[in-house]
Write a protein that holds these residues in place. Sequence first.
Motif, PDB file in Angstrom:
ATOM      1  N   ASP A  18      -0.458  17.329   3.548  1.00  0.00           N
ATOM      2  CA  ASP A  18       0.856  17.667   4.090  1.00  0.00           C
ATOM      3  C   ASP A  18       1.328  19.025   3.581  1.00  0.00           C
ATOM      4  O   ASP A  18       2.049  19.741   4.280  1.00  0.00           O
ATOM      5  CB  ASP A  18       1.845  16.567   3.688  1.00  0.00           C
ATOM      6  N   ASP A  19       0.913  19.404   2.359  1.00  0.00           N
ATOM      7  CA  ASP A  19       1.288  20.717   1.823  1.00  0.00           C
ATOM      8  C   ASP A  19       0.680  21.832   2.665  1.00  0.00           C
ATOM      9  O   ASP A  19       1.353  22.805   3.018  1.00  0.00           O
ATOM     10  CB  ASP A  19       0.823  20.850   0.369  1.00  0.00           C
ATOM     11  N   GLY A  20      -0.615  21.700   2.953  1.00  0.00           N
ATOM     12  CA  GLY A  20      -1.273  22.713   3.783  1.00  0.00           C
ATOM     13  C   GLY A  20      -0.687  22.767   5.180  1.00  0.00           C
ATOM     14  O   GLY A  20      -0.495  23.854   5.757  1.00  0.00           O
ATOM     15  N   TYR A  21      -0.405  21.602   5.736  1.00  0.00           N
ATOM     16  CA  TYR A  21       0.215  21.512   7.065  1.00  0.00           C
ATOM     17  C   TYR A  21       1.535  22.279   7.078  1.00  0.00           C
ATOM     18  O   TYR A  21       1.802  23.077   7.989  1.00  0.00           O
ATOM     19  CB  TYR A  21       0.426  20.035   7.399  1.00  0.00           C
ATOM     20  N   ASN A  22       2.380  22.045   6.082  1.00  0.00           N
ATOM     21  CA  ASN A  22       3.698  22.688   6.039  1.00  0.00           C
ATOM     22  C   ASN A  22       3.607  24.186   5.796  1.00  0.00           C
ATOM     23  O   ASN A  22       4.518  24.933   6.176  1.00  0.00           O
ATOM     24  CB  ASN A  22       4.560  22.039   4.954  1.00  0.00           C
ATOM     25  N   HIS A  23       2.528  24.629   5.145  1.00  0.00           N
ATOM     26  CA  HIS A  23       2.401  26.052   4.830  1.00  0.00           C
ATOM     27  C   HIS A  23       1.528  26.795   5.836  1.00  0.00           C
ATOM     28  O   HIS A  23       1.098  27.926   5.574  1.00  0.00           O
ATOM     29  CB  HIS A  23       1.839  26.230   3.415  1.00  0.00           C
TER      30      HIS A  23
END
Length: 678
Positions: A404-409
């Motif tokens: 989810d971190d990569g998705y958001n960034h």
Amino acid sequence: MRKLSEISKKIFALDKWTSRAYFYFLSVLYFIGEDLAYQIDPEIPGYLWTGGLLVLSLVLALGLHGLALKIFAKSPYVRLLDLLAPGLFIYALSQWLFDVQGDGFLSDTLVYGLVALVFLVQVFFLRCLDTKMAGTWRAPLLVLALVLQGGLVGFLFYPGFMSPERKDLVLGKDAIHAPKAREYTYGAKTPRVNLSKYVYYDGWNKKLRDWYWGYSLSRTPLAGKVYLPANKEAPVLFFVHGNHIMTEKSHLGYDYLGRYLAQRGIATVSVDENALNGFLGQGVGNENDARAILLLENILYLFKENKNPQSVFYQAFKEEDLYLGGHSRGGEAAHLAADFSKQEVYPDNGQIKLSYPLSVRGIITLSPTSGQYTPAGHFPAIENYDYLTIHGSHDSDVTDFMGDDGYNHNILKDPGKKKMAIYVAYMNHARSNRRWKQDQSLPEGFFYNEKDLLPRPYQEALVAKAIAGFLQDSIQGREDFFNHAKNRLPQGIYYIKKESGREETLIHFEDDHQLLTNNLGGRNRIQGAQSFKEVELNHTGGGSHVDKHGLQVDFNSKADYEMTFPEKDLRGLKTLNLDLMNLSEAPLEVQVEVKDGSGKSLVLGPKQGLQGQTPVALTKFQYFTGDYEDKSGFESLTFPIPDGAGSLDLARIQSIQVTFFGKRNSRVLMAEVRGSLD
């Protein structure tokens, strides 16, 4: 002291050689597993070296104990040595249980109680085996001891318990059967790469690693396995495995994926980065930047071979259709590699130049880690990549949906780009790689609940089909998988969040903590809620937080949340899209109504559903304690605007109302509201 010795002899038989050997044996079992995970080299049969190590360790422990008895023979405290073996066993057992305390939701009191219970069972077992024990009760007591001991051993080897929700899944014939592709390995005569600038290892760890591999990380070879389809100039996915024991050939665990994609005209390269993996509890530092560099160097090498008429890889790849992917730490490395391909210098040392002129179209992260490499404390932000991240609720290695971190960034400004985050119920970490047995190595693995997991063939099928569907969408510029993912995957429970570059964020919760105002300069009204507040969001309804905020609403039966704002021109609006997470056991329903400045309103289609939380028991203990962890994921609900929008004036939109329908004690999170525009 003599009295203590007599008690230990009479009740516990702790001075007997057999009792001493038994407790040392059990302790050695734990320590070998803890340090070696019962696996040194998978190419050597485990029973050979494990048995040898057990014998050597046991002989060493008994020898040292005997030596201590001789040294302290005249000491009045010599009999205290009789407590050494059981004391070591108690310590090992307590550490073993504390290792799984977090995942099993075990209190300290319960851990100590289990330690006492298991120890007493062992003592009782030893006493019943004592041939000097006489009387009519010996036989039934021995039977009881064997039953208790058998129960403990059975608990360790029993695969676990299947939850009622997992039983309801009809898995069917979802296994994939892909024949061998044109498969090649490379690495024997490839260039060497200096990774010493991105890792740190020294002492015996460095000596052992360099001896095993025959090279240091300053001369790391480029290596991997290639799966080619029948067609030339194929789109290509470079895929990186994650951290495991370095002697395991982890890059060979994705045959199922490479062959499945080859059937669909897509080439796959599984990059060998095993030299960066752990061994004997030692790694090479926070090495995910090194993994990214090694991935990029492999791409440059094979793309050079792609232009060489003498190479087996001549014209094998379409370099413009390049995708990066990875599993676990490899997933984070794929994200970092995309970032590094845009950088001129290494973020941690500007004197180190980077030059990777690649056209990366998309990124795939499978159960990835996150935050292991954060230059200057920043999560590497990227822009305009097709992006897919997949994670499982029963992952006991990476327990949060870190993808989810990569998705958001990954910020989307290109209207043709898309991103998806798929959270899969009952999926674990290891079953996405055929060379990995389970998430937790032994002996901790004995306590984990394997029965509740998706079968390996089923998990492989959903991973392969998700990646193939995502790649085909990206390559062909379509949205079939993007719009119909659940219909393209094996039957299961999926929480799917998605976004396209055509969407504009209308409502978010990042500006402040004011509950009654919104970022569009208007006011919010709520009815029917027990409580509501803005919160820092986390990955799965629990665990670590993400760098985003949202609205939490607690309600019974029904709650209306209306966001009003100055008239906004939304002509061309095709859909309203909401990112929501249901934090209730039961499913919820959601309805959206839009109003314009003249007071006209339009309900957008029928109600849409949010799935309830998935109860998660990572360990077998939770079946008895009932302390399940409820996990969920964000879902994107899409509400189409009908052609002509009825009598609604899209040039004067002034209000969006979201209505939640549920049962008692319902809770829902809203992350943002977006509009998809022409």
